[in-house]
Scaffold this motif. Structure first.
Motif, PDB file in Angstrom:
ATOM      1  N   GLU A 183      47.718  33.124 -12.022  1.00 17.03           N
ATOM      2  CA  GLU A 183      47.764  31.732 -12.483  1.00 17.03           C
ATOM      3  C   GLU A 183      46.621  31.394 -13.422  1.00 17.03           C
ATOM      4  O   GLU A 183      46.560  30.278 -13.936  1.00 17.03           O
ATOM      5  CB  GLU A 183      47.718  30.792 -11.274  1.00 17.03           C
ATOM      6  CG  GLU A 183      48.895  30.947 -10.321  1.00 17.03           C
ATOM      7  CD  GLU A 183      50.217  30.634 -10.990  1.00 17.03           C
ATOM      8  OE1 GLU A 183      50.241  29.722 -11.836  1.00 17.03           O
ATOM      9  OE2 GLU A 183      51.212  31.310 -10.685  1.00 17.03           O
ATOM     10  N   ILE A 184      45.696  32.311 -13.644  1.00 14.79           N
ATOM     11  CA  ILE A 184      44.568  32.063 -14.539  1.00 14.79           C
ATOM     12  C   ILE A 184      45.013  32.347 -15.966  1.00 14.79           C
ATOM     13  O   ILE A 184      45.252  33.496 -16.348  1.00 14.79           O
ATOM     14  CB  ILE A 184      43.361  32.936 -14.166  1.00 14.79           C
ATOM     15  CG1 ILE A 184      42.896  32.613 -12.735  1.00 14.79           C
ATOM     16  CG2 ILE A 184      42.215  32.715 -15.143  1.00 14.79           C
ATOM     17  CD1 ILE A 184      41.752  33.474 -12.255  1.00 14.79           C
ATOM     18  N   VAL A 185      45.153  31.300 -16.754  1.00 14.06           N
ATOM     19  CA  VAL A 185      45.611  31.440 -18.132  1.00 14.06           C
ATOM     20  C   VAL A 185      44.434  31.681 -19.069  1.00 14.06           C
ATOM     21  O   VAL A 185      44.503  32.488 -19.994  1.00 14.06           O
ATOM     22  CB  VAL A 185      46.403  30.191 -18.562  1.00 14.06           C
ATOM     23  CG1 VAL A 185      46.885  30.335 -20.004  1.00 14.06           C
ATOM     24  CG2 VAL A 185      47.590  29.970 -17.630  1.00 14.06           C
ATOM     25  N   ARG A 186      43.333  30.990 -18.818  1.00 12.10           N
ATOM     26  CA  ARG A 186      42.146  31.150 -19.650  1.00 12.10           C
ATOM     27  C   ARG A 186      40.913  31.126 -18.763  1.00 12.10           C
ATOM     28  O   ARG A 186      40.919  30.523 -17.685  1.00 12.10           O
ATOM     29  CB  ARG A 186      42.048  30.030 -20.695  1.00 12.10           C
ATOM     30  CG  ARG A 186      41.935  28.645 -20.075  1.00 12.10           C
ATOM     31  CD  ARG A 186      41.625  27.589 -21.115  1.00 12.10           C
ATOM     32  NE  ARG A 186      41.457  26.265 -20.521  1.00 12.10           N
ATOM     33  CZ  ARG A 186      40.340  25.825 -19.976  1.00 12.10           C
ATOM     34  NH1 ARG A 186      39.277  26.608 -19.941  1.00 12.10           N
ATOM     35  NH2 ARG A 186      40.262  24.616 -19.456  1.00 12.10           N
ATOM     36  N   VAL A 187      39.872  31.793 -19.221  1.00 13.57           N
ATOM     37  CA  VAL A 187      38.614  31.854 -18.478  1.00 13.57           C
ATOM     38  C   VAL A 187      37.475  31.626 -19.452  1.00 13.57           C
ATOM     39  O   VAL A 187      37.385  32.305 -20.480  1.00 13.57           O
ATOM     40  CB  VAL A 187      38.431  33.211 -17.770  1.00 13.57           C
ATOM     41  CG1 VAL A 187      37.105  33.232 -17.023  1.00 13.57           C
ATOM     42  CG2 VAL A 187      39.574  33.492 -16.820  1.00 13.57           C
ATOM     43  N   GLY A 188      36.628  30.669 -19.128  1.00 13.50           N
ATOM     44  CA  GLY A 188      35.407  30.458 -19.883  1.00 13.50           C
ATOM     45  C   GLY A 188      34.232  30.960 -19.075  1.00 13.50           C
ATOM     46  O   GLY A 188      33.869  30.369 -18.058  1.00 13.50           O
ATOM     47  N   ASN A 189      33.642  32.085 -19.496  1.00 14.71           N
ATOM     48  CA  ASN A 189      32.533  32.691 -18.761  1.00 14.71           C
ATOM     49  C   ASN A 189      31.216  32.241 -19.386  1.00 14.71           C
ATOM     50  O   ASN A 189      30.946  32.529 -20.557  1.00 14.71           O
ATOM     51  CB  ASN A 189      32.649  34.221 -18.798  1.00 14.71           C
ATOM     52  CG  ASN A 189      31.766  34.880 -17.755  1.00 14.71           C
ATOM     53  OD1 ASN A 189      30.677  34.407 -17.459  1.00 14.71           O
ATOM     54  ND2 ASN A 189      32.233  35.973 -17.202  1.00 14.71           N
ATOM     55  N   LYS A 190      30.410  31.556 -18.590  1.00 14.12           N
ATOM     56  CA  LYS A 190      29.129  31.053 -19.066  1.00 14.12           C
ATOM     57  C   LYS A 190      27.983  31.997 -18.766  1.00 14.12           C
ATOM     58  O   LYS A 190      26.817  31.634 -18.992  1.00 14.12           O
ATOM     59  CB  LYS A 190      28.843  29.688 -18.433  1.00 14.12           C
ATOM     60  CG  LYS A 190      29.908  28.643 -18.724  1.00 14.12           C
ATOM     61  CD  LYS A 190      29.576  27.319 -18.063  1.00 14.12           C
ATOM     62  CE  LYS A 190      30.659  26.276 -18.340  1.00 14.12           C
ATOM     63  NZ  LYS A 190      30.362  24.969 -17.703  1.00 14.12           N
ATOM     64  N   SER A 191      28.287  33.185 -18.266  1.00 17.17           N
ATOM     65  CA  SER A 191      27.240  34.124 -17.864  1.00 17.17           C
ATOM     66  C   SER A 191      27.296  35.428 -18.631  1.00 17.17           C
ATOM     67  O   SER A 191      26.657  36.396 -18.239  1.00 17.17           O
ATOM     68  CB  SER A 191      27.361  34.414 -16.361  1.00 17.17           C
ATOM     69  OG  SER A 191      27.225  33.238 -15.601  1.00 17.17           O
TER      70      SER A 191
END
Length: 342
Positions: free
Chosen positions: A221-229
């Motif tokens: 269900e994860i369409v997009r991921v914004g990784n801040k690390s």
């Protein structure tokens, strides 16, 4: 002349014929050619040769599984070394500006990722090797594999339709691990949930947000991921200065921002020195100046808080904050404040 009496036909002793299975087997035919005994050839085929073949198939399957698992374990161990090819390294270690020293990266994240992928590969290898061995053993018992394979194919299609969401989650989780999109300890934005990743699995990822709520998110269900690390971060601070002099405010903000870069506790987290870009926008309350600083991914929050604090104090100590308040309370009065009209 009397005719000779007819000779009686010779009686043939009945002989046992070899079974088709024995005839199709080279070893069984060789035993029959050597001994000339049908029962001995048939008996050795079913009592000795068949079990021996099954044992050999099992031994080969165990040996193949052991060698493949050993290769996978060696590959997993090699990923924690510094000599890993760039293509196999995580994304955050492929970015040159992610850190000043390569040794700053702790191999624990890489080790966890490699072990997860290794576990999946080991399970796939075990299922594949023993599946092939099972089919070969069934063939030794003269099973017709065509209906079995057809039934397995139909069952696989039915299972795929019934559990397509589960398969989707597993495939998405596997590619997420291979691509190293995020890992334990990363701060991510996955849409409705934003927080720190606490665990990563093939089916579910758990994220704890700033309020302490633990979110269970299916990988499919994860369409997009914004990784801040991963890599570096850019801290952006917009401060209103009202209708004060932009040159004066810019000079004040540059001095305050430079002091942040000189802080010994924050300097290792700063990739590039802070910079005051200038007027970002003009509102009804006056101009807004933007200040940016490029930091490491882990230090963006500490540097951002300290930068905002020092910029706000610098504006207050320079008197610009008082001018903004005066302009709001006395519309139309010059920026010098209410004292100018007294």
């Amino acid at each position: 002349m009397t005719a000779a009496p007819p000779t009686p036909p010779a009686t043939e002793t009945p002989t046992l014929e070899l079974s088709p299975d024995c005839l199709s087997d080279a070893l069984c035919k060789n035993v029959y050619d050597l001994t000339g005994s049908t029962w001995f050839a048939e008996g050795s085929y079913w009592i000795l040769l068949k079990p021996l073949r099954i044992v050999m198939i099992l031994l080969l399957a165990v040996a193949a599984r052991f060698l493949l698992h050993r290769a996978i374990r060696r590959l997993v161990r090699s990923t924690t070394d510094a000599a890993v090819p760039t293509l196999l390294k995580p994304l955050r270690e492929r970015i040159p500006t992610a850190a000043t020293e390569p040794g700053e990266f702790v191999p624990e994240r890489r080790r966890q990722r490699a072990e997860a992928i290794g576990s999946v590969l080991s399970s796939m290898v075990t299922a594949f090797v023993f599946g092939i061995a099972l089919l070969m053993i069934l063939k030794e018992f003269s099973f017709d594999l065509a209906p079995l394979l057809a039934s397995a194919g139909i069952a696989g299609v039915a299972l795929g339709f019934g559990a397509q969401s589960l398969v989707k989650d597993l495939i998405a989780g596997l590619f997420m691990l291979l691509e190293d999109q995020y890992g334990v300890g990363d701060t991510v934005d996955v849409g409705e949930a934003t927080g720190v990743v606490e665990s990563v699995g093939l089916r579910v990822t758990t994220v704890r947000d700033a309020r302490g709520v633990l979110w269970y998110i299916r990988n499919g269900e994860i369409v997009r991921v914004g990784n801040k690390s991963q890599g570096w971060a850019l801290v952006v601070v917009d401060l209103p200065i009202g209708f004060a002099s932009t040159e004066e405010a810019t000079a004040v903000l540059r001095t305050a921002a430079a002091s942040v870069a000189l802080d010994p506790d924050l300097a290792p987290q700063i990739v590039e020195p802070p910079e005051v870009l200038g007027v970002e926008q003009v509102t009804i309350d006056g101009a807004v100046l933007r200040t940016v600083v490029k930091t490491s991914a882990d230090g963006q929050f500490a540097v951002g808080r300290e930068l905002r604090r020092r910029l706000a104090e610098a504006l207050e100590n320079s008197g610009i904050t008082a001018k903004i308040a005066a302009a709001r309370f006395y519309p139309g009065i010059p920026a010098a404040g209410p004292a100018a009209s007294v």
